[in-house]
Design a protein around this motif. Structure first.
Motif, short mmCIF file in Angstrom:
data_model
loop_
_atom_site.label_atom_id
_atom_site.label_comp_id
_atom_site.label_asym_id
_atom_site.label_seq_id
_atom_site.Cartn_x
_atom_site.Cartn_y
_atom_site.Cartn_z
N CYS A 170 23.32 10.81 100.08
CA CYS A 170 25.11 9.92 99.69
C CYS A 170 25.41 9.64 101.12
O CYS A 170 24.46 9.39 101.90
N LEU A 171 27.10 8.92 101.23
CA LEU A 171 27.31 8.92 102.91
C LEU A 171 28.69 9.72 103.15
O LEU A 171 29.83 9.83 102.78
N ASN A 172 28.80 10.26 104.75
CA ASN A 172 29.44 10.96 105.14
C ASN A 172 30.68 10.03 104.80
O ASN A 172 30.96 8.76 105.00
N ALA A 173 32.04 10.63 104.33
CA ALA A 173 33.41 9.60 104.39
C ALA A 173 34.28 8.87 105.61
O ALA A 173 34.36 8.38 105.34
N LEU A 174 33.63 9.95 106.58
CA LEU A 174 34.30 9.97 107.97
C LEU A 174 33.35 8.78 108.62
O LEU A 174 33.87 7.73 109.22
N SER A 175 31.99 9.56 108.43
CA SER A 175 31.41 8.00 109.56
C SER A 175 30.42 7.56 108.79
O SER A 175 30.11 6.78 109.69
N GLY A 176 29.79 7.56 107.39
CA GLY A 176 29.45 6.37 107.56
C GLY A 176 28.03 6.87 107.20
O GLY A 176 26.66 6.36 106.45
N GLN A 177 27.72 7.99 107.91
CA GLN A 177 25.84 8.50 107.77
C GLN A 177 25.97 9.10 107.13
O GLN A 177 26.31 9.57 106.09
N PRO A 178 24.46 8.94 106.81
CA PRO A 178 23.90 9.26 105.35
C PRO A 178 23.55 10.73 105.12
O PRO A 178 23.78 11.19 106.44
N VAL A 179 23.35 11.01 104.23
CA VAL A 179 23.31 13.12 103.63
C VAL A 179 22.31 13.03 102.89
O VAL A 179 22.68 12.18 101.75
N LYS A 180 21.33 13.93 103.25
CA LYS A 180 21.11 13.67 101.87
C LYS A 180 20.29 15.74 101.97
O LYS A 180 20.61 16.19 102.75
N VAL A 181 20.81 15.73 100.42
CA VAL A 181 20.31 17.50 100.27
C VAL A 181 19.96 17.86 99.04
O VAL A 181 20.03 16.83 98.61
N TYR A 182 19.72 18.90 98.55
CA TYR A 182 18.78 19.52 97.29
C TYR A 182 19.23 20.10 96.15
O TYR A 182 21.02 21.49 97.41
N GLN A 183 19.43 19.82 95.40
CA GLN A 183 19.91 21.85 94.26
C GLN A 183 19.61 21.59 93.77
O GLN A 183 18.48 20.82 93.14
N GLN A 184 19.44 23.02 93.08
CA GLN A 184 18.44 23.66 91.57
C GLN A 184 19.73 24.16 90.84
O GLN A 184 20.43 24.87 91.18
#
Length: 147
Positions: free
Chosen positions: A89-103
């Motif tokens: 996804c993208l950080n709503a404030l900076s527009g920087q990409p965010v990648k995270v994992y969920q199990q």
């Protein structure tokens, strides 16, 4: 949720993430769950209820935009589904990409979720949003007290 087509549990899960997380259709959350109370969790006080999901996804979507969820790997056995997910996804404030994992581990009753046990990588998520220092996990393991 489609009622006419028989989907695998992984396909149901993918459809769930598409509708709820990616498209923000919070009004369909209950459509994916059994209507009967399901208080027989295998891990007491760890399972998540539909109302909690609505709140969690609302909060998540306030921090990030353009959510895309990929099932990296899944295993189905009987009524159970276990999956590793990658969320981009993208950080709503900076527009920087965010990648995270969920199990997540789910028990199904037919095509509906009866139990849901998600484990989301909150530390990495909030690090990438700039709300925690980089390497927070390592800092905490080293005894650093965050203030």
């Amino acid at each position: 949720m489609s009622r006419g087509t028989v989907l695998t549990k992984a396909e149901i899960l993918k459809q769930w993430y598409k509708e709820v997380w990616e498209d923000g259709k919070l009004d369909v959350i209950e459509d994916y769950f059994v209507s009967e109370p399901h208080n027989q969790y295998i891990v007491p006080n760890f399972g998540i209820e539909p109302a909690e999901i609505r709140e969690w996804v609302s909060v998540l979507r306030s921090f990030v935009t353009d959510i895309k969820v990929t099932i990296v790997h899944s295993i189905e056995e009987g009524d159970w589904l276990s999956a590793m997910l990658e969320i981009r996804c993208l950080n709503a404030l900076s527009g920087q990409p965010v990648k995270v994992y969920q199990q997540i581990m789910l028990r199904f009753d037919g095509p509906l979720k009866a139990e849901s046990y998600p484990s989301f990588d909150f530390i990495r998520f909030f690090e990438q949003l700039g709300q925690l220092p980089e390497n927070t996990h390592a800092l905490l393991l080293g005894g650093t007290k965050l203030e």
